[in-house]
Design a protein around this motif. Structure first.
Motif, PDB file in Angstrom:
ATOM      1  N   GLY A 186       0.790  -1.142   0.015  1.00 51.89           N
ATOM      2  CA  GLY A 186      -0.042  -0.023   0.024  1.00 51.89           C
ATOM      3  C   GLY A 186       0.773   1.148  -0.151  1.00 51.89           C
ATOM      4  O   GLY A 186       0.543   2.218  -0.756  1.00 51.89           O
ATOM      5  N   ASN A 187       1.658   1.418   0.921  1.00 51.14           N
ATOM      6  CA  ASN A 187       2.556   2.622   1.003  1.00 51.14           C
ATOM      7  C   ASN A 187       3.653   2.550  -0.004  1.00 51.14           C
ATOM      8  O   ASN A 187       4.058   3.363  -0.666  1.00 51.14           O
ATOM      9  N   ASP A 188       4.375   1.124  -0.201  1.00 51.59           N
ATOM     10  CA  ASP A 188       5.465   0.977  -1.127  1.00 51.59           C
ATOM     11  C   ASP A 188       5.006  -0.023  -2.286  1.00 51.59           C
ATOM     12  O   ASP A 188       5.114  -1.171  -2.310  1.00 51.59           O
ATOM     13  N   ASN A 189       4.499   0.403  -3.492  1.00 48.39           N
ATOM     14  CA  ASN A 189       4.387   1.946  -3.570  1.00 48.39           C
ATOM     15  C   ASN A 189       3.146   2.364  -4.394  1.00 48.39           C
ATOM     16  O   ASN A 189       3.030   3.046  -5.173  1.00 48.39           O
ATOM     17  N   ALA A 190       2.052   1.842  -4.079  1.00 44.84           N
ATOM     18  CA  ALA A 190       0.702   2.381  -4.469  1.00 44.84           C
ATOM     19  C   ALA A 190       0.503   3.745  -4.117  1.00 44.84           C
ATOM     20  O   ALA A 190       0.049   4.371  -4.969  1.00 44.84           O
ATOM     21  N   SER A 191       1.122   4.179  -3.079  1.00 47.79           N
ATOM     22  CA  SER A 191       1.077   5.449  -2.724  1.00 47.79           C
ATOM     23  C   SER A 191       1.717   6.463  -3.713  1.00 47.79           C
ATOM     24  O   SER A 191       1.233   7.565  -4.488  1.00 47.79           O
ATOM     25  N   GLY A 192       2.724   6.193  -4.207  1.00 47.79           N
ATOM     26  CA  GLY A 192       3.632   6.855  -5.178  1.00 47.79           C
ATOM     27  C   GLY A 192       2.861   6.708  -6.652  1.00 47.79           C
ATOM     28  O   GLY A 192       2.757   7.738  -7.247  1.00 47.79           O
ATOM     29  N   ASP A 313       5.955   0.603   7.478  1.00 48.30           N
ATOM     30  CA  ASP A 313       5.578  -0.726   6.836  1.00 48.30           C
ATOM     31  C   ASP A 313       6.267  -1.229   5.875  1.00 48.30           C
ATOM     32  O   ASP A 313       5.847  -2.104   4.734  1.00 48.30           O
ATOM     33  N   TRP A 314       7.501  -0.756   5.850  1.00 53.13           N
ATOM     34  CA  TRP A 314       8.633  -1.422   4.716  1.00 53.13           C
ATOM     35  C   TRP A 314       8.598  -2.829   4.359  1.00 53.13           C
ATOM     36  O   TRP A 314       9.151  -3.600   5.285  1.00 53.13           O
ATOM     37  N   HIS A 315       8.220  -3.183   3.484  1.00 54.47           N
ATOM     38  CA  HIS A 315       7.903  -4.614   2.964  1.00 54.47           C
ATOM     39  C   HIS A 315       7.607  -5.528   3.964  1.00 54.47           C
ATOM     40  O   HIS A 315       8.020  -6.869   4.245  1.00 54.47           O
ATOM     41  N   CYS A 316       6.782  -5.195   4.743  1.00 53.88           N
ATOM     42  CA  CYS A 316       6.273  -6.084   6.123  1.00 53.88           C
ATOM     43  C   CYS A 316       4.716  -6.441   5.727  1.00 53.88           C
ATOM     44  O   CYS A 316       4.192  -6.976   6.660  1.00 53.88           O
ATOM     45  N   GLY A 317       4.165  -5.802   4.538  1.00 48.21           N
ATOM     46  CA  GLY A 317       2.897  -6.307   4.532  1.00 48.21           C
ATOM     47  C   GLY A 317       1.812  -5.468   5.015  1.00 48.21           C
ATOM     48  O   GLY A 317       1.427  -5.460   6.182  1.00 48.21           O
TER      49      GLY A 317
END
Length: 330
Positions: A186-192, A313-317
């Motif tokens: 979601g954060n990495d990297n749907a946000s971008g 939440d870096w690469h942790c789901g």
């Protein structure tokens, strides 16, 4: 805001693992969405890998063979340096799986600004656990130090614990390949992707400028999409990379590099430095799609949000790129 939400919803897949069928599905959804907005995105196919694990496993095994001969750790140290400075001379042998980039343009000026974001997601690993992730950089530096000292240590009795250390590491990487899932990203990297797409759709380039949208695959496995994108960008194009912009404190990145540091340059960086309240960052934790572009002389800038010095939440789901709604994105 509606565009942000729409793109985030499009990317709500179980994962978008590099060069997997679900990465391809994410690109299909994005293509249909852009076409509905009147934008024709040009697909730029290339071949990549689905995980960086096998390459690091191979390097670990070379280093683990230190008790047999200094030649093996010498090769391992060289491979370690090449990989973590963005070079993969063995890539033609390994890059077997189809991936792609999307590139779209609006405007017809001679100058160009490209909004860049990667679509794919990575496999998780025990080092990305919230209790361990802040030690990620320290663990990397330990590996780098041992790798570069390994040809000398192979001539001493320390070759045995050195070999065991890298053998255990190879085992952990093998377990990761067999058991670890891809994350939802979601954060990495749907946000971008959401921010880049919204900015592209909602911005009219001024006279004399073209605005580009570049969505890449295989960022998580060596920024392979960005490398494949280079021949399709006009010389001197400004590149604004958006990565992990969903939650945390916003920073602009002045340069990056896990081993060798590559400073960014150009008008975007100068503008960021003149922006009141903007926070600079020398990023040494991992790499961005911006790295191969900066190495090739493109004027580049990356925006990222961090919590406690690491991406949330870096690469942790996690499926959600924000905790309290999309208003937190940029």
């Amino acid at each position: 805001m509606e565009t942000l939400k729409a793109v985030l919803n499009l990317l709500m897949l179980p994962h978008r693992g590099s060069a997997t069928a679900l990465e391809a599905e994410a690109f299909r959804r994005l293509e249909a969405f852009l076409r509905a907005q009147g934008v024709e995105a040009q697909p730029l196919p290339f071949r990549g890998v689905r995980s960086y694990g096998p390459e690091l496993l191979g390097l670990s095994l070379l280093l683990a063979l230190a008790p047999l001969s200094p030649l093996f750790p010498l090769l391992g140290a060289l491979g370690f340096y090449l990989y973590f400075t963005g070079r993969r001379p063995w890539g033609r042998l390994l890059d077997r799986f189809p991936s792609q980039n999307f590139l779209a343009w609006k405007g017809d000026g001679e100058k160009a600004l490209v909004l860049l974001a990667h679509v794919d997601t990575a496999k998780t690993f025990f080092l990305y656990h919230p209790r361990r992730v802040r030690a990620f950089r320290a663990h990397f530096l330990l590996n780098a130090s041992l790798a570069f000292l390994s040809p000398l240590l192979a001539l001493t009795p320390l070759k045995w614990p050195l070999g065991l250390y890298f053998l255990v590491q190879a085992g952990l990487l093998g377990h990761r390949e067999l058991k670890a899932p891809y994350v939802e990203g979601g954060n990495d990297n749907a946000s971008g992707v959401a921010v880049a797409t919204a900015l592209f759709l909602e911005t009219t380039p001024p006279k004399g400028w073209r605005l580009g949208l570049a969505l890449t695959g295989c960022e998580e496995v060596g920024a392979l999409g960005a490398k494949a994108l280079v021949p399709h960008l006009p010389p001197g194009a400004l590149v604004l990379n958006l990565d992990n912009v969903g939650r945390g404190e916003l920073f602009y990145v002045e340069g990056e590099g896990m081993l060798r540091y590559y400073p960014y340059r150009g008008a975007l960086l100068e503008a960021a430095r003149k922006t009141p309240g903007a926070r600079p960052l020398r990023y040494r934790l991992a790499y961005f799609d911006a790295l191969p572009l900066a190495q090739r002389g493109f004027p580049t800038l990356t925006l990222i949000r961090l919590e406690g010095g690491v991406p949330p939440d870096w690469h942790c789901g996690t499926r959600t790129p924000v905790k309290a709604g999309s208003s937190r994105i940029l």
